[in-house]
Write an enzyme that holds these catalytic residues in place. Structure first.
Site, PDB file in Angstrom:
ATOM      1  N   LEU A  73       0.806  -1.225   0.000  1.00  0.00           N
ATOM      2  CA  LEU A  73       0.000   0.000   0.000  1.00  0.00           C
ATOM      3  C   LEU A  73       0.836   1.271   0.000  1.00  0.00           C
ATOM      4  O   LEU A  73       0.318   2.357   0.214  1.00  0.00           O
ATOM      5  CB  LEU A  73      -0.931   0.001   1.210  1.00  0.00           C
ATOM      6  CG  LEU A  73      -1.938  -1.141   1.238  1.00  0.00           C
ATOM      7  CD1 LEU A  73      -2.775  -1.066   2.504  1.00  0.00           C
ATOM      8  CD2 LEU A  73      -2.834  -1.120   0.017  1.00  0.00           C
ATOM      9  N   ARG A 131       4.792  -6.519  -1.305  1.00  0.00           N
ATOM     10  CA  ARG A 131       4.878  -6.785  -2.745  1.00  0.00           C
ATOM     11  C   ARG A 131       5.263  -8.240  -3.041  1.00  0.00           C
ATOM     12  O   ARG A 131       4.849  -8.798  -4.051  1.00  0.00           O
ATOM     13  CB  ARG A 131       5.876  -5.840  -3.410  1.00  0.00           C
ATOM     14  CG  ARG A 131       5.360  -4.441  -3.572  1.00  0.00           C
ATOM     15  CD  ARG A 131       4.409  -4.347  -4.733  1.00  0.00           C
ATOM     16  NE  ARG A 131       3.683  -3.087  -4.652  1.00  0.00           N
ATOM     17  CZ  ARG A 131       2.656  -2.777  -5.405  1.00  0.00           C
ATOM     18  NH1 ARG A 131       2.215  -3.622  -6.300  1.00  0.00           N
ATOM     19  NH2 ARG A 131       2.058  -1.626  -5.268  1.00  0.00           N
ATOM     20  N   ASP A 162       6.073  -6.999 -10.540  1.00  0.00           N
ATOM     21  CA  ASP A 162       6.302  -5.841  -9.656  1.00  0.00           C
ATOM     22  C   ASP A 162       7.703  -5.835  -9.045  1.00  0.00           C
ATOM     23  O   ASP A 162       7.959  -5.111  -8.077  1.00  0.00           O
ATOM     24  CB  ASP A 162       5.274  -5.814  -8.520  1.00  0.00           C
ATOM     25  CG  ASP A 162       3.995  -5.095  -8.902  1.00  0.00           C
ATOM     26  OD1 ASP A 162       3.966  -4.444  -9.971  1.00  0.00           O
ATOM     27  OD2 ASP A 162       3.020  -5.166  -8.136  1.00  0.00           O
ATOM     28  N   HIS A 175       8.145   1.561 -12.620  1.00  0.00           N
ATOM     29  CA  HIS A 175       8.473   0.264 -12.014  1.00  0.00           C
ATOM     30  C   HIS A 175       8.303  -0.889 -13.004  1.00  0.00           C
ATOM     31  O   HIS A 175       8.982  -1.899 -12.880  1.00  0.00           O
ATOM     32  CB  HIS A 175       7.661   0.029 -10.734  1.00  0.00           C
ATOM     33  CG  HIS A 175       6.256  -0.405 -10.970  1.00  0.00           C
ATOM     34  ND1 HIS A 175       5.227   0.477 -11.146  1.00  0.00           N
ATOM     35  CD2 HIS A 175       5.722  -1.648 -11.065  1.00  0.00           C
ATOM     36  CE1 HIS A 175       4.107  -0.188 -11.341  1.00  0.00           C
ATOM     37  NE2 HIS A 175       4.373  -1.483 -11.291  1.00  0.00           N
TER      38      HIS A 175
END
Length: 146
Positions: free
Chosen positions: A26, A39, A81, A114
């Site tokens: 978050l 993540r 990610d 990212h």
């Protein structure tokens, strides 16, 4: 890591992926029940779902996909990610995009997101996996039948 393929489990052991355990899902939001979500867990969950989806497609269309395709989709989900910095998206929007001027060079400017940093992390993770396997006298397959 139940329900992940061998190669994805090996990638999970890399520094590239382990660092994501310290990146809050978050970003800078605090004081919620989801604050402990990171993540790494998000990427593992995405990889599991990607594998299930790809396997279902393979089962339904065995002439259009291969087991290697299933692996590729799983690893893409796992690493999607990997390029996140601290504070998740806040890092991209508040620090990188606002504080780092664009250079006009498409390759250099891609590092501002990212997603592109995640792509760049793939060969780093593969090299780290090869290091593990050298220690274990094994070899990397990345989709080869084993």
């Amino acid at each position: 890591m139940e329900h992940l393929g061998r190669d994805a489990e090996l990638i999970c052991r890399t520094k590239v992926m382990q660092r994501l355990k310290n990146v809050c899902q978050l970003g800078n939001i605090r004081g919620t029940d989801l604050e402990s979500s990171n993540r790494f867990d998000h990427c593992v969950g995405t990889a599991r779902l990607a594998r299930i989806m790809a396997q279902a497609l393979l089962d339904k269309h065995p002439t259009r996909l291969t087991p290697r395709d299933v692996l590729r989709v799983e690893i893409a989900g796992l690493m999607h990610d990997a390029g996140h910095g601290p504070l998740s998206h806040t890092y991209d929007y508040q620090f990188v995009r606002d504080d780092v001027p664009k250079t006009g060079d498409e390759v250099k400017d891609a590092w501002r997101d990212h997603e592109m940093r995640s792509v760049a992390m793939v060969p780093i993770a593969v090299a780290q996996v090869k290091g593990f396997l050298a220690d274990e006298d094994d070899e990397i397959h990345f989709g080869d039948e084993h």
